[in-house]
Design a protein around this motif. Structure first.
Motif, PDB file in Angstrom:
ATOM      1  N   TYR A 145      -7.979   0.691  -4.435  1.00 36.25           N
ATOM      2  CA  TYR A 145      -8.358  -0.669  -4.066  1.00 36.25           C
ATOM      3  C   TYR A 145      -8.799  -1.440  -5.299  1.00 36.25           C
ATOM      4  O   TYR A 145      -9.343  -0.869  -6.251  1.00 36.25           O
ATOM      5  CB  TYR A 145      -9.504  -0.670  -3.049  1.00 36.25           C
ATOM      6  CG  TYR A 145      -9.163  -0.034  -1.725  1.00 36.25           C
ATOM      7  CD1 TYR A 145      -8.492  -0.743  -0.732  1.00 36.25           C
ATOM      8  CD2 TYR A 145      -9.534   1.284  -1.458  1.00 36.25           C
ATOM      9  CE1 TYR A 145      -8.194  -0.162   0.490  1.00 36.25           C
ATOM     10  CE2 TYR A 145      -9.237   1.876  -0.236  1.00 36.25           C
ATOM     11  CZ  TYR A 145      -8.564   1.153   0.726  1.00 36.25           C
ATOM     12  OH  TYR A 145      -8.264   1.738   1.924  1.00 36.25           O
ATOM     13  N   CYS A 157      -5.737  -3.321  -1.361  1.00 39.68           N
ATOM     14  CA  CYS A 157      -5.056  -2.037  -1.512  1.00 39.68           C
ATOM     15  C   CYS A 157      -3.848  -2.198  -2.426  1.00 39.68           C
ATOM     16  O   CYS A 157      -2.951  -2.993  -2.164  1.00 39.68           O
ATOM     17  CB  CYS A 157      -4.633  -1.506  -0.148  1.00 39.68           C
ATOM     18  SG  CYS A 157      -3.888   0.141  -0.237  1.00 39.68           S
ATOM     19  N   ASN A 165      -4.705  10.196   3.362  1.00 39.09           N
ATOM     20  CA  ASN A 165      -4.144   9.532   2.194  1.00 39.09           C
ATOM     21  C   ASN A 165      -5.234   9.257   1.165  1.00 39.09           C
ATOM     22  O   ASN A 165      -6.427   9.189   1.493  1.00 39.09           O
ATOM     23  CB  ASN A 165      -3.464   8.215   2.578  1.00 39.09           C
ATOM     24  CG  ASN A 165      -2.258   8.424   3.464  1.00 39.09           C
ATOM     25  OD1 ASN A 165      -1.522   9.411   3.325  1.00 39.09           O
ATOM     26  ND2 ASN A 165      -2.039   7.509   4.392  1.00 39.09           N
ATOM     27  N   PRO A 178       0.794  -1.222   0.000  1.00 40.56           N
ATOM     28  CA  PRO A 178       0.000   0.000   0.000  1.00 40.56           C
ATOM     29  C   PRO A 178       0.825   1.269   0.000  1.00 40.56           C
ATOM     30  O   PRO A 178       0.309   2.322  -0.305  1.00 40.56           O
ATOM     31  CB  PRO A 178      -0.816  -0.133   1.304  1.00 40.56           C
ATOM     32  CG  PRO A 178      -0.883  -1.585   1.561  1.00 40.56           C
ATOM     33  CD  PRO A 178       0.429  -2.127   1.085  1.00 40.56           C
ATOM     34  N   SER A 179       2.125   1.179   0.340  1.00 38.33           N
ATOM     35  CA  SER A 179       2.911   2.390   0.420  1.00 38.33           C
ATOM     36  C   SER A 179       3.684   2.696  -0.844  1.00 38.33           C
ATOM     37  O   SER A 179       4.254   3.766  -0.965  1.00 38.33           O
ATOM     38  CB  SER A 179       3.905   2.281   1.582  1.00 38.33           C
ATOM     39  OG  SER A 179       4.807   1.209   1.355  1.00 38.33           O
ATOM     40  N   SER A 221      -9.613   9.153   2.677  1.00 42.45           N
ATOM     41  CA  SER A 221      -9.573   8.469   3.969  1.00 42.45           C
ATOM     42  C   SER A 221      -9.325   9.478   5.082  1.00 42.45           C
ATOM     43  O   SER A 221      -8.901  10.617   4.841  1.00 42.45           O
ATOM     44  CB  SER A 221      -8.487   7.392   3.987  1.00 42.45           C
ATOM     45  OG  SER A 221      -7.209   7.988   3.931  1.00 42.45           O
ATOM     46  N   TYR A 254      -6.360   6.328  -1.337  1.00 44.22           N
ATOM     47  CA  TYR A 254      -6.123   4.889  -1.471  1.00 44.22           C
ATOM     48  C   TYR A 254      -6.742   4.361  -2.761  1.00 44.22           C
ATOM     49  O   TYR A 254      -7.819   4.813  -3.192  1.00 44.22           O
ATOM     50  CB  TYR A 254      -6.711   4.126  -0.291  1.00 44.22           C
ATOM     51  CG  TYR A 254      -5.897   4.248   0.976  1.00 44.22           C
ATOM     52  CD1 TYR A 254      -4.796   3.424   1.204  1.00 44.22           C
ATOM     53  CD2 TYR A 254      -6.219   5.189   1.945  1.00 44.22           C
ATOM     54  CE1 TYR A 254      -4.043   3.534   2.365  1.00 44.22           C
ATOM     55  CE2 TYR A 254      -5.477   5.306   3.116  1.00 44.22           C
ATOM     56  CZ  TYR A 254      -4.390   4.478   3.311  1.00 44.22           C
ATOM     57  OH  TYR A 254      -3.632   4.594   4.450  1.00 44.22           O
ATOM     58  N   ASN A 293      -2.252   0.761  -3.941  1.00 38.59           N
ATOM     59  CA  ASN A 293      -1.458   1.985  -4.004  1.00 38.59           C
ATOM     60  C   ASN A 293      -2.056   3.015  -3.058  1.00 38.59           C
ATOM     61  O   ASN A 293      -3.226   2.899  -2.658  1.00 38.59           O
ATOM     62  CB  ASN A 293      -1.441   2.535  -5.435  1.00 38.59           C
ATOM     63  CG  ASN A 293      -0.431   3.654  -5.615  1.00 38.59           C
ATOM     64  OD1 ASN A 293       0.410   3.889  -4.758  1.00 38.59           O
ATOM     65  ND2 ASN A 293      -0.520   4.343  -6.734  1.00 38.59           N
ATOM     66  N   LYS A 294      -1.263   4.014  -2.678  1.00 37.15           N
ATOM     67  CA  LYS A 294      -1.777   5.149  -1.935  1.00 37.15           C
ATOM     68  C   LYS A 294      -0.939   6.372  -2.257  1.00 37.15           C
ATOM     69  O   LYS A 294       0.240   6.277  -2.601  1.00 37.15           O
ATOM     70  CB  LYS A 294      -1.786   4.877  -0.436  1.00 37.15           C
ATOM     71  CG  LYS A 294      -0.444   4.965   0.263  1.00 37.15           C
ATOM     72  CD  LYS A 294      -0.613   4.828   1.769  1.00 37.15           C
ATOM     73  CE  LYS A 294       0.736   4.893   2.489  1.00 37.15           C
ATOM     74  NZ  LYS A 294       0.571   4.755   3.951  1.00 37.15           N
ATOM     75  N   GLN A 329       0.302  10.148  -0.788  1.00 37.16           N
ATOM     76  CA  GLN A 329       0.478  10.926   0.428  1.00 37.16           C
ATOM     77  C   GLN A 329       0.836  12.355   0.062  1.00 37.16           C
ATOM     78  O   GLN A 329       1.695  12.581  -0.789  1.00 37.16           O
ATOM     79  CB  GLN A 329       1.582  10.312   1.291  1.00 37.16           C
ATOM     80  CG  GLN A 329       1.265   8.910   1.778  1.00 37.16           C
ATOM     81  CD  GLN A 329       2.433   8.278   2.508  1.00 37.16           C
ATOM     82  OE1 GLN A 329       3.578   8.438   2.113  1.00 37.16           O
ATOM     83  NE2 GLN A 329       2.147   7.548   3.576  1.00 37.16           N
TER      84      GLN A 329
END
Length: 482
Positions: free
Chosen positions: A432, A441, A428, A101-102, A424, A430, A443-444, A446
Motif C-alpha cells: 500500500y 494498493c 495474500n 492490485p493484481s 491479510s 499486499y 501490488n500483491k 499470491q
C-alpha cells in the motif's frame, strides 16, 4: 568608383551589424567551456564550476524528462535511439500501463509500440508474479492517463518480484513473527505458536541452521543482537530467554509474572534489553545478569515496541491502541514517559510499531503503527520535542481475525510515497501507498494457502519474507531495478 565605394561601405556596415541572437544548446556550451585537464602547475578557473552549473540548470525541461523517463535495464545505444525516435514520432501517443492490485507493479508498453519491445527497454517493463507457486505473466494496459501521472509512475516502478526465492515449511504451527538479522541479508529467524524458534539461512542452498526449543507457549516477539550472535525471545509462557545461535542453546531465562509480549535490544548499549508485558510494564533488563534495572508502568498491556537509532527514544503500543513515547538512558537504562498518542479510537491492540529514520513524504523520522482491527497509522516524529507524534495519514484495511503485522517498504529513488507491506486474511501479501488513500494498493503477492501474519525485509532489501497460519514461510525475490 562611387558605386564601388558605396558598395564597400554597405558591406562594411553589414559586417558591423550584430547578428540576431539565437538560443544556444547548453550541452554545447558546457562542452566548449570545459577547461583543459588540470596539472600540478595549472588549475581551472574558479568560476567555471558555477558557470557550468548555471548552464546545466537551464537545460530544456524536455531533455530532463527524457532522461528521467528512460531506464537502461541493460540495453544499449539502439534502444535509447528508438526511445527518442518514438517520442518524436508518437509524441503523447505513448502511454504507460495502469497498475492494479493484481499485477506486479511494473509498467508495460501500449500496443502501438509492441513492435519495439524486442529492441528497447519497454520489454523489461513486463514482469512476472507468483501464483500458487507457478509464475504467470501479468500485463495490464491503459491508454487513458494524464501526462503528469504517466511521468511520475514511469520514473520508478512499484515493488515487483520475480517469484519465490525459497520456502520453509518444516514448522507445523502458525508462524507469528519473523525477522532478518541486523545488517544481514542471509540470516532469517521465525517464531511459532508452539513455542519453537527457527534460525535459517536463505542463501543458496537455503537451510535450517538451528531449531531453538524451550518456550512452552506462543512466541510473541524476538530480536537479534547487533552482532547476530544472540537472540532474545519472549513468550506467552511468562519467560524471556536468551539464545546463543551458533550452539543452539539457551544461556539465560528470565521469569516474569505475566505474558511477555514484545522485546528489543538497545541499539547503542547491547547489554540492555527492553521487554513489554501484559502487566502494563516495560522492563529494562541487564543482558549479562538477567536482572531488571528499571521499569515503567502504562495504562494497559504493552503489545509492541521499537526504538530509534540513537537509543534515546522508545515507542510503545498498548492493548487499547495508544502509542507512548518513552525516554531511555543508554547507560543506566532508566525510563521516563514523555508523550501519549490516542489516534486509534477503536481501542484495538497495537500489533506493529516500526521506526524509520527518514521519509520522502514527511522529510523527518517517522513511525508506522498497525492495530489488530486493520487500522494503519503513519506519524511524523518531532525529535526536538522528545518524540512528539503527529498523525500524517491513516488507512483502514479489512478487519483481520488475527494479529497481522505490517512493515515499511524500502525507499524508492524517484517515486515519492510512503509504501508499506502487510499480510491479510485472504492469504495474500499486499503493498500500500499511505500517501495515495484513494488508490492505495499498488501490488500483491499470491502464494500462501492461509492467512498471512508476518512480513519482514532483509538488509539488502532484495528479499521479502512472509509467514502464514499454517507454518509456511516464503522468501520472495524482488526484481532488480537500475
Amino acid at each position: 568608383m562611387e558605386a564601388t565605394a558605396g558598395g564597400s561601405t554597405a558591406t562594411a556596415s553589414a559586417a558591423c551589424t550584430p547578428a540576431p541572437s539565437r538560443p544556444t544548446d547548453p550541452d554545447f556550451l558546457s562542452c566548449v567551456l570545459h577547461p583543459p585537464t588540470p596539472s600540478s602547475s595549472s588549475r581551472p578557473d574558479d568560476d567555471y564550476a558555477a558557470l557550468r552549473l548555471l548552464l546545466l540548470r537551464r537545460k530544456p525541461p524536455s531533455a530532463l524528462n527524457h532522461r528521467m523517463e528512460w531506464r537502461c535495464n541493460g540495453k544499449g545505444y539502439v534502444a535509447y535511439r528508438n526511445f527518442l525516435l518514438r517520442r518524436i514520432d508518437g509524441g503523447a501517443a505513448s502511454s504507460s500501463a495502469h497498475s492494479t492490485p493484481s499485477n506486479s507493479g511494473r509498467w508495460a508498453p501500449s500496443p502501438a509500440h509492441a513492435a519495439l519491445s524486442e529492441v528497447d527497454s519497454w520489454s523489461s517493463s513486463r514482469d512476472w508474479r507468483s501464483n500458487s507457486g507457478q509464475l504467470t505473466r501479468n500485463i495490464s494496459l491503459s491508454s487513458k492517463q494524464s501526462e503528469p501521472e504517466r511521468h511520475v509512475r514511469f520514473s520508478e516502478p512499484a515493488y515487483s518480484f520475480v517469484g519465490m526465492h525459497c520456502i520453509f515449511d518444516n514448522c507445523k504451527a502458525s508462524v507469528t513473527i519473523l525477522k532478518f538479522g541486523h545488517a544481514s541479508s542471509d540470516l532469517l529467524a521465525y517464531g511459532a505458536s508452539d513455542g519453537s524458534l527457527t534460525v535459517c539461512q536463505v542463501s543458496d542452498p537455503p537451510s535450517v541452521l538451528q531449531r531453538l526449543i524451550g518456550h512452552s507457549k506462543d512466541i510473541t516477539d524476538f530480536d537479534f543482537s547487533s552482532n547476530n550472535q544472540y537472540i532474545a525471545s519472549c513468550s506467552m509462557d511468562k519467560t524471556m530467554r536468551v539464545w546463543e545461535i551458533s550452539k543452539g542453546t539457551c544461556i539465560r531465562v528470565v521469569y516474569g509474572v505475566s505474558s511477555q509480549l514484545c522485546i528489543c535490544f538497545h541499539p547503542v548499549n547491547n547489554n540492555l534489553l527492553l521487554v513489554g508485558n501484559a502487566k502494563k510494564e516495560i522492563n529494562a533488563i541487564n543482558f549479562s545478569t538477567g536482572r531488571i534495572v528499571s521499569k515503567l508502568t502504562f495504562d494497559d498491556a504493552v503489545t509492541a515496541l521499537d526504538i530509534d537509532h540513537t537509543g534515546q527514544l522508545v515507542f510503545a503500543g498498548d492493548a487499547q491502541g495508544c502509542i507512548y513515547t518513552v525516554s531511555v538512558n543508554s547507560h543506566t537504562g532508566s525510563l521516563s514517559r514523555t508523550h501519549k498518542n490516542k489516534s486509534n479510537r477503536s481501542k484495538s491492540p497495537v500489533t506493529t510499531i516500526q521506526y524509520r529514520t527518514f521519509s520522502l513524504v514527511a522529510r523527518c523520522p517517522v513511525l508506522l503503527s498497525c492495530a489488530q482491527n486493520g487500522n494503519l497509522f503513519f506519524f511524523s516524529i518531532a525529535t526536538d520535542s522528545k518524540g512528539y507524534l503527529t498523525l500524517i495519514c491513516s488507512l483502514k484495511l479489512a478487519s483481520p481475525g488475527q494479529s497481522i503485522r505490517a512493515s515499511f517498504c524500502p525507499l524508492l529513488s524517484l517515486e515519492k510515497g510512503e509504501f508499506i507491506v502487510t499480510g491479510s486474511e485472504d492469504a495474500n501479501v499486499y503493498f500500500y501507498d499511505l500517501a495515495r488513500p484513494k488508490n492505495s494498493c499498488v501490488n500483491k503477492l499470491q502464494g500462501h494457502g492461509s492467512p498471512v501474519i508476518g512480513v519482514a525485509w532483509n538488509h539488502g532489501e532484495n528479499l521479502l519474507a512472509s509467514s502464514d497460519s499454517d507454518g509456511t514461510v516464503i522468501v520472495w525475490k524482488r526484481a532488480k531495478t537500475s
